[in-house]
Design an enzyme around this catalytic site. Structure first.
Site, PDB file in Angstrom:
ATOM      1  N   ASP A 136      -7.833  -5.422   0.038  1.00  8.53           N
ATOM      2  CA  ASP A 136      -8.300  -6.349  -1.009  1.00  8.53           C
ATOM      3  C   ASP A 136      -7.940  -7.796  -0.744  1.00  8.53           C
ATOM      4  O   ASP A 136      -8.442  -8.700  -1.409  1.00  8.53           O
ATOM      5  CB  ASP A 136      -7.700  -5.923  -2.360  1.00  8.53           C
ATOM      6  N   HIS A 178       0.864  -1.194   0.000  1.00  8.40           N
ATOM      7  CA  HIS A 178       0.000   0.000   0.000  1.00  8.40           C
ATOM      8  C   HIS A 178       0.892   1.233   0.000  1.00  8.40           C
ATOM      9  O   HIS A 178       1.914   1.262   0.669  1.00  8.40           O
ATOM     10  CB  HIS A 178      -0.907   0.011   1.241  1.00  8.40           C
TER      11      HIS A 178
HETATM   12  C1  SDX Z   1      -6.199  -0.219  -3.032  1.00  9.74           C
HETATM   13  O1  SDX Z   1      -4.528   4.391  -2.288  1.00  9.74           O
HETATM   14  C2  SDX Z   1      -5.431   3.749  -1.665  1.00  9.74           C
HETATM   15  O2  SDX Z   1      -5.829   4.139  -0.572  1.00  9.74           O
HETATM   16  C3  SDX Z   1      -5.982   2.506  -2.357  1.00  9.74           C
HETATM   17  C4  SDX Z   1      -6.964   1.678  -1.557  1.00  9.74           C
HETATM   18  C5  SDX Z   1      -8.265   2.418  -1.308  1.00  9.74           C
HETATM   19  O3  SDX Z   1      -8.948   2.091  -0.327  1.00  9.74           O
HETATM   20  O4  SDX Z   1      -8.644   3.242  -2.191  1.00  9.74           O
HETATM   21  O5  SDX Z   1      -6.401   1.312  -0.308  1.00  9.74           O
HETATM   22  C6  SDX Z   1      -7.358   0.398  -2.301  1.00  9.74           C
HETATM   23  O6  SDX Z   1      -5.988   0.088  -4.171  1.00  9.74           O
HETATM   24  C7  SDX Z   1      -5.288  -1.164  -2.275  1.00  9.74           C
HETATM   25  C8  SDX Z   1      -4.094  -1.685  -3.162  1.00  9.74           C
HETATM   26  C9  SDX Z   1      -4.608  -2.852  -4.037  1.00  9.74           C
HETATM   27  N1  SDX Z   1      -3.567  -3.252  -5.012  1.00  9.74           N
HETATM   28  C10 SDX Z   1      -2.885  -4.417  -4.893  1.00  9.74           C
HETATM   29  O7  SDX Z   1      -3.008  -5.201  -3.940  1.00  9.74           O
HETATM   30  C11 SDX Z   1      -1.939  -4.698  -6.069  1.00  9.74           C
HETATM   31  C12 SDX Z   1      -0.606  -5.231  -5.534  1.00  9.74           C
HETATM   32  N2  SDX Z   1       0.067  -4.141  -4.828  1.00  9.74           N
HETATM   33  C13 SDX Z   1       1.022  -3.365  -5.546  1.00  9.74           C
HETATM   34  O8  SDX Z   1       0.969  -3.308  -6.921  1.00  9.74           O
HETATM   35  C14 SDX Z   1       1.507  -2.124  -4.809  1.00  9.74           C
HETATM   36  O9  SDX Z   1       1.853  -2.508  -3.547  1.00  9.74           O
HETATM   37  C15 SDX Z   1       0.581  -0.909  -4.738  1.00  9.74           C
HETATM   38  C16 SDX Z   1       0.052  -0.532  -6.079  1.00  9.74           C
HETATM   39  C17 SDX Z   1      -0.554  -1.183  -3.814  1.00  9.74           C
HETATM   40  C18 SDX Z   1       1.397   0.232  -4.145  1.00  9.74           C
HETATM   41  O10 SDX Z   1       2.315   0.560  -5.111  1.00  9.74           O
HETATM   42  P1  SDX Z   1       3.519   1.569  -4.802  1.00  9.74           P
HETATM   43  O11 SDX Z   1       3.298   2.313  -3.543  1.00  9.74           O
HETATM   44  O12 SDX Z   1       3.730   2.355  -6.069  1.00  9.74           O
HETATM   45  O13 SDX Z   1       4.725   0.627  -4.521  1.00  9.74           O
HETATM   46  P2  SDX Z   1       5.761   0.207  -5.625  1.00  9.74           P
HETATM   47  O14 SDX Z   1       5.043  -0.365  -6.799  1.00  9.74           O
HETATM   48  O15 SDX Z   1       6.685   1.363  -5.856  1.00  9.74           O
HETATM   49  O16 SDX Z   1       6.559  -0.983  -4.896  1.00  9.74           O
HETATM   50  C19 SDX Z   1       7.628  -0.687  -3.977  1.00  9.74           C
HETATM   51  C20 SDX Z   1       8.465  -1.965  -3.950  1.00  9.74           C
HETATM   52  C21 SDX Z   1       8.879  -2.438  -5.341  1.00  9.74           C
HETATM   53  O17 SDX Z   1      10.049  -3.217  -5.175  1.00  9.74           O
HETATM   54  P3  SDX Z   1      11.494  -2.517  -5.505  1.00  9.74           P
HETATM   55  O18 SDX Z   1      11.394  -1.962  -6.927  1.00  9.74           O
HETATM   56  O19 SDX Z   1      11.656  -1.420  -4.462  1.00  9.74           O
HETATM   57  O20 SDX Z   1      12.518  -3.636  -5.369  1.00  9.74           O
HETATM   58  O21 SDX Z   1       7.681  -3.035  -3.390  1.00  9.74           O
HETATM   59  C22 SDX Z   1       7.489  -4.033  -4.399  1.00  9.74           C
HETATM   60  C23 SDX Z   1       7.782  -3.391  -5.734  1.00  9.74           C
HETATM   61  O22 SDX Z   1       8.231  -4.370  -6.662  1.00  9.74           O
HETATM   62  N3  SDX Z   1       6.084  -4.430  -4.295  1.00  9.74           N
HETATM   63  C24 SDX Z   1       5.643  -5.682  -4.364  1.00  9.74           C
HETATM   64  C25 SDX Z   1       4.251  -5.604  -4.164  1.00  9.74           C
HETATM   65  N4  SDX Z   1       3.894  -4.331  -3.992  1.00  9.74           N
HETATM   66  C26 SDX Z   1       5.028  -3.603  -4.080  1.00  9.74           C
HETATM   67  N5  SDX Z   1       6.302  -6.858  -4.570  1.00  9.74           N
HETATM   68  C27 SDX Z   1       5.533  -7.968  -4.578  1.00  9.74           C
HETATM   69  N6  SDX Z   1       4.184  -7.974  -4.390  1.00  9.74           N
HETATM   70  C28 SDX Z   1       3.524  -6.817  -4.182  1.00  9.74           C
HETATM   71  N7  SDX Z   1       2.199  -6.817  -4.001  1.00  9.74           N
END
Ligand code: SDX
Length: 388
Positions: free
Chosen positions: A323, A266
């Site tokens: 989620d 998140h």
């Molecule tokens: C919602 O904003 C809100 O409030 C949203 C929400 C709401 O109520 O409206 O809370 C609802 O959208 C919840 C999120 C649902 N999405 C998912 O579950 C999809 C999986 N999660 C990710 O794609 C990610 O964690 C996000 C989109 C939720 C957050 O993305 P960020 O903050 O842009 O984080 P990032 O993509 O920059 O990741 C940071 C690091 C990366 O690794 P490095 O490049 O630093 O090595 O963490 C890793 C990412 O690869 N990473 C994950 C991961 N999420 C982030 N690695 C594996 N699995 C994951 N789920």
């Protein structure tokens, strides 16, 4: 103790804004609607009550709540001509696409009203659940079921989803209660992607339904609300793969593979998502009460346990989000995974509406116009075709 995000260069250039609706502290896992902790609201309130709180800023008294609920019930039906739109959708159409289209089409039926005239707010809150249920009935080729005046908001939706003209269907109270809690937990979440989209469109003074329809589109993305459907698909994939969730945890850590653990991570919560904590307990209770043995719940718990002890996830502060468990609950309620993000949208409606009103009633609000850092080529001269 509320962190007010200061405006750097006026609303619209930085995208940050002030809002009095929802407070989140990502480090401490705090979420409050108009100052009330989400845990207390999810335990004790009803979704119409929370909708009123988010939209009007205060908890309703008995008279205010009964008038509000009476309005929501009375306006639940959609115009008979709107039902014809469903004939044009394929049975395989995603219900989020249907919901977005049908909400946008409401602007062809209802006039734009002044920001303090809440007739369209009532119409949208009341009719969205009917549109959602009709999208489901369309996908399974069953007849639409009209809303009923004697049912609560949640029971009315579940009745329209699962009733058939050929038999009577009484909504199990535990299902209506579980849905009530789910909708409350999704009702608002500050400036997330879809809410920011609603505010972006509202800032140009586009019509109310167009603003909300744009938010539905943003929510449908798999990185946002679409994640709940992807979580179920991921758990089913792990189940079909013999339940080997370690393989998928390792896959999620592999930089060369774009697979992510859906339902994890998140942008704001860097310890735990208070909604996920609540939903995990609720999933346990509902599944026990209904006597369901869902192997996907066990896989989800195993996945969570492994990820939470793995330094890749710990380093990046990746925890289960809202989620991760919501889909398991919806599935236990008999709602198909294609409808999960629609359920998220039904919950988020009062939040989007509250933000729309807050922005449109702010005399100082301006059109949202973020700037950019230009990274393209410097000035150059046009090259005639015969010299290219
Ligand atoms: C919602 O904003 C809100 O409030 C949203 C929400 C709401 O109520 O409206 O809370 C609802 O959208 C919840 C999120 C649902 N999405 C998912 O579950 C999809 C999986 N999660 C990710 O794609 C990610 O964690 C996000 C989109 C939720 C957050 O993305 P960020 O903050 O842009 O984080 P990032 O993509 O920059 O990741 C940071 C690091 C990366 O690794 P490095 O490049 O630093 O090595 O963490 C890793 C990412 O690869 N990473 C994950 C991961 N999420 C982030 N690695 C594996 N699995 C994951 N789920």
């Amino acid at each position: 103790d509320a962190d007010i995000i200061t405006l750097d260069s006026g609303y619209g250039n930085t995208g940050s804004c002030e809002s009095a609706i929802t407070f989140i502290n990502g480090e401490e896992g705090i979420l409050r609607y108009r100052g009330y902790p989400i845990e207390q609201l999810a335990e004790s309130a009803t979704f119409p009550e929370i909708s009123y709180l988010l939209i009007y800023g205060e908890l309703p008294n008995l008279e205010q709540l009964s008038n509000f609920r009476q309005q929501l019930t009375f306006h639940s039906m959609i115009h008979e001509d709107m039902k014809k739109f469903f004939e044009g959708f394929r049975p395989s159409a995603h219900p989020m696409a249907i919901l977005s289209a049908m909400v946008a089409s409401m602007s062809t039926y209802y006039p734009e009203l002044a920001e303090d005239d809440d007739m369209n707010v009532i119409r949208l809150l009341a009719k969205a659940k009917t549109i959602a249920a009709y999208a489901y009935k369309k996908s399974i080729g069953q007849p639409f079921i009209y809303p009923r005046d004697d049912l609560s908001y949640c029971a009315n939706f579940l009745h329209m989803m699962f009733a058939m003209p050929t038999t009577t269907y009484d909504v199990p109270p535990e299902l209506a209660n579980a849905l009530n809690m789910l909708l409350i937990l999704h009702a608002d979440h500050e400036q997330n992607c879809s809410t920011s989209t609603v505010r972006m469109v509202a800032s140009s003074q586009a019509n109310f339904f167009a603003s909300i329809s744009a938010g539905i589109g943003a929510l449908s993305g798999p990185l946002h609300g679409g994640a709940n459907q992807k979580v179920l698909e991921m758990l089913e994939m792990i189940q079909q793969d013999g339940g080997d969730y370690m393989k998928y945890v390792n896959l999620a850590k592999d930089k060369d593979d774009e697979f992510r653990l859906m339902g994890f991570g998140h942008r704001v919560y860097k310890n735990f998502d208070p909604r996920a904590t609540f939903l995990r307990k609720a999933a346990d209770n509902v599944i026990k009460t209904m006597g369901i043995d869902d192997p996907l719940l066990n896989i989800a718990k195993g996945l969570e346990e492994v990820a939470l002890s793995d330094e890749y996830f710990i380093e990046r502060k990746l925890y289960p989000n809202v989620d991760f468990y919501s889909g398991i609950l919806y599935r236990a309620m008999g709602i198909p995974s294609a409808m999960f993000t629609v359920m998220f949208a039904l919950g988020r409606l009062p939040g989007w509406i509250a933000h729309w009103k807050e922005l449109r009633q702010d005399p100082g609000s301006r059109i949202n116009r973020p700037r950019q850092v230009y990274t393209g080529p410097n000035e150059r001269t046009y090259v005639p075709m015969d010299q290219r």
